[in-house]
Design an enzyme around this catalytic site. Sequence first.
Site, PDB file in Angstrom:
ATOM      1  N   GLY A  17      11.146   8.326  10.326  1.00 50.30           N
ATOM      2  CA  GLY A  17      10.337   7.693   9.283  1.00 50.30           C
ATOM      3  C   GLY A  17      11.148   7.407   8.041  1.00 50.30           C
ATOM      4  N   GLY A  56       3.883  -4.873   4.820  1.00 50.13           N
ATOM      5  CA  GLY A  56       5.142  -5.423   4.350  1.00 50.13           C
ATOM      6  C   GLY A  56       6.355  -4.699   4.876  1.00 50.13           C
ATOM      7  N   GLY A 100       0.857  -1.182   0.000  1.00 56.46           N
ATOM      8  CA  GLY A 100       0.000   0.000   0.000  1.00 56.46           C
ATOM      9  C   GLY A 100       0.890   1.227   0.000  1.00 56.46           C
ATOM     10  CG  PHE A 101       3.202   1.638  -2.435  1.00 55.44           C
ATOM     11  CD1 PHE A 101       4.348   1.410  -1.697  1.00 55.44           C
ATOM     12  CD2 PHE A 101       2.655   0.576  -3.145  1.00 55.44           C
ATOM     13  CE1 PHE A 101       4.951   0.169  -1.687  1.00 55.44           C
ATOM     14  CE2 PHE A 101       3.258  -0.675  -3.132  1.00 55.44           C
ATOM     15  CZ  PHE A 101       4.407  -0.881  -2.400  1.00 55.44           C
ATOM     16  CG  ASN A 159      14.610  -4.741  11.762  1.00 52.32           C
ATOM     17  OD1 ASN A 159      15.444  -4.890  10.876  1.00 52.32           O
ATOM     18  ND2 ASN A 159      13.964  -5.756  12.309  1.00 52.32           N
ATOM     19  N   PRO A 160      17.436  -2.247  10.980  1.00 56.84           N
ATOM     20  CG  PRO A 160      19.667  -2.816  11.275  1.00 56.84           C
ATOM     21  CD  PRO A 160      18.404  -2.595  12.025  1.00 56.84           C
ATOM     22  CE  LYS A 161      17.416  -9.347   7.802  1.00 55.15           C
ATOM     23  NZ  LYS A 161      17.256 -10.790   8.123  1.00 55.15           N
ATOM     24  N   GLY A 219       9.542   5.245   5.155  1.00 55.81           N
ATOM     25  CA  GLY A 219       8.773   4.678   4.050  1.00 55.81           C
ATOM     26  C   GLY A 219       8.759   5.498   2.774  1.00 55.81           C
ATOM     27  CD  GLU A 220       4.852   8.873   2.306  1.00 61.87           C
ATOM     28  OE1 GLU A 220       4.290   9.264   1.266  1.00 61.87           O
ATOM     29  OE2 GLU A 220       4.499   9.213   3.435  1.00 61.87           O
TER      30      GLU A 220
END
Length: 726
Positions: free
Chosen positions: A690, A468, A240-241, A620-622, A692-693
């Site tokens: 953050g 995800g 979901g983006f 969490n770097p992964k 994600g973006e």
Amino acid sequence: MTVIGKPLDRVDGKAKTTGAATFSAEYAHPGLAHAALVHATISRGRVTAVHTGEAEAVPGVIAVLTHHNAPPLKPAPKVSALNLSSFVSGTSVDYLQTDEVHWDGQPIAVVVAETSAAAREAAALVRAEYAQVEAVVDFAAAEADAVPQPRSLIAPGDARKGDAEAALAAAPIALDLRFTTPPQNHNALEPHATTAVWDGDRLTVHDATQAIDWFRAHLAVRFGIPAADVRVLAPFVGGGFGGKGAIWPGTILAALAARATGRPVRLALSREGVYRTVGGRTASIQRVALGATRAGRLTALVHTSVSRTGRIGGHPEPVTSASRHLYDAENMLIQQKLVRLDLLSNAAMRAPGEAIGTFALESAIDELASAVDIDPIELRMRNEPAADPLDGTRFSHRMLREAYRTGAERFGWAARTPEPRSMRDGRWLVGMGVASAYHPSTYLTADLTVRLSADGSVLVRCGFQEMGMGGATAQAQIAADALGVPFEDVRVEYGDSALPKGPIAGGSVQTATIAGSLLLACGKLRRSLRTMAKRTGGEGVREILERADVPHIEARIGSDTRFGRLSGQARFMTRFMRDQRRLVRAAAGAHFCEVRVDPDTGEIRVTRWTGVFDIGRVVNPKTAAGQLRGGIVMGLGAALSEATLIDPRTGRIMNPGLAEYHVPVHADVPPIEVHFLDDPDPTMPGGILGAGELGITGVAGAVANAVHHATGIRVRDLPITLDKLL
């Protein structure tokens, strides 16, 4: 801390990789029926007749719903900052309530059948007649009619410092450039799907959503029932983006069909159905004008944009957002304009605004570097501000200098020769480009509970979304460190509106928002344990709770009562407005790109990528690296191939599917090195900014700059296809 910062595997990884995870179109209910949409084939007008006889004759068809026989539906709430859930209204259309058509692709009928094959077959047989009226669908032609974009929470208004136009005219070095970006559409791995079940006046919805709580509130309004009687479940979301952050026709019509037929109904969109009914990214026309001294100091920065929404909804994109904060120009002019078209509402799409705005800004900065003959990194550093360049507001965190220094060393920037077409690898032209990444940071409010049991196990409950990115894993790591327990002893429940209210997964806010409430709750538990220990004399969780004769202790943050929700929203608005005045928060970074271009065919290959990012504390770097790599890959698509083709005469999308809308495949993606500065922002929960973006911002600019270095050709109109290099 012993767990935060470790690259732990996702707690849901096994379920997803073995097929045990259940997605929204996979829930079985007794008597389940299937639905398919019938789409309008005009952009504006009315349905004068709809012929359903052939469709109703298909074996297995249960009902064909049109505006003549659909159950009533309440109007969508007006968008208001006083009701944040109103922001998920994909459109303002009352589906199947009137004969009006507002965009090409609008659902005008829903077929419900015993099987999905029968529903699709019948939907293809529904025929409609229309009375058309003139529609405005050509974005480029509408540029002259653009009006000033209104100020909002997500799109600040125009801004000025000094007289940028006069400074531009007087500058020894001046550039005045025009950039365009096309519309783009969502292509998540899991297409949008809804399974809706009514039990009397109570509604349960399995949905691919990234905004569980706001979906619940919206559905309650549309169907005229209390929010407590709506349950939304989304334990797994297949990507979901932004497109799954709004509620689109499929969700509403699945629930409407279930109410009309008295059967559980599943409505799973095809790829074409996603394009027809789910909004995507706006097109843009941008002007970036830069004035500078011969030493490269910016005297003027002008960034203006024209973007679009639909007449029936959509939120303006903050295209010029990054230009407000990235460079220390003496005079600045920031303006955004808007056109409203007879198209489906545009929607958020990973870093809305910043993703396309940074393409224009970072390309222009690279052009200026060439004009003044200064290395592109050095030029950026000469114009790196100590405080916000518009009004002097302090930065909560700013490590771009460190990002560029680290990235240049890891990438090998010193090996770059400055002249275009000066580097080769056999027949390939080689180019290197850089660009800044930038995305604002904030956090919302979240309700949650944390339970600590006598056996040392911890249960965290919050109705957030897992798409995800590893959200449950990150929150388990935060809880483990906050309570001093092993990671394996923490379990996180999420993905259900029956849980305490979680935030939307959008704007890169979810991790920090939940972390803020989680740390408060864990602090409450630690204080409760200390009080119990003093009273009972016990040591260790088990002994303390056994002596207190309780199996567990629990802490709650927030309340789901009406007063509690209003109070939480008021706290957010107060903090948001206060923070807007006193500091600028953002995640940032530096992209380094290498391309190879075939001089005869124009073929572009991105061969190497290094990104260095300041995202505050890295939980969490992964999982964080996965998010940033995903953003970079999405940015490569925007740079080189992605474009939604809209017929300027009819408003119809001409390439609605992956056969003709080209996203990157494995062969298009180079090795991507991701490095973190990992320095906490003291003004954010857990120090988290953050991730994600941020990854997509600046990517198209870095690619364009590398292509220019390789070929000497400036491409200012995305995507950079081979025809533009020949």
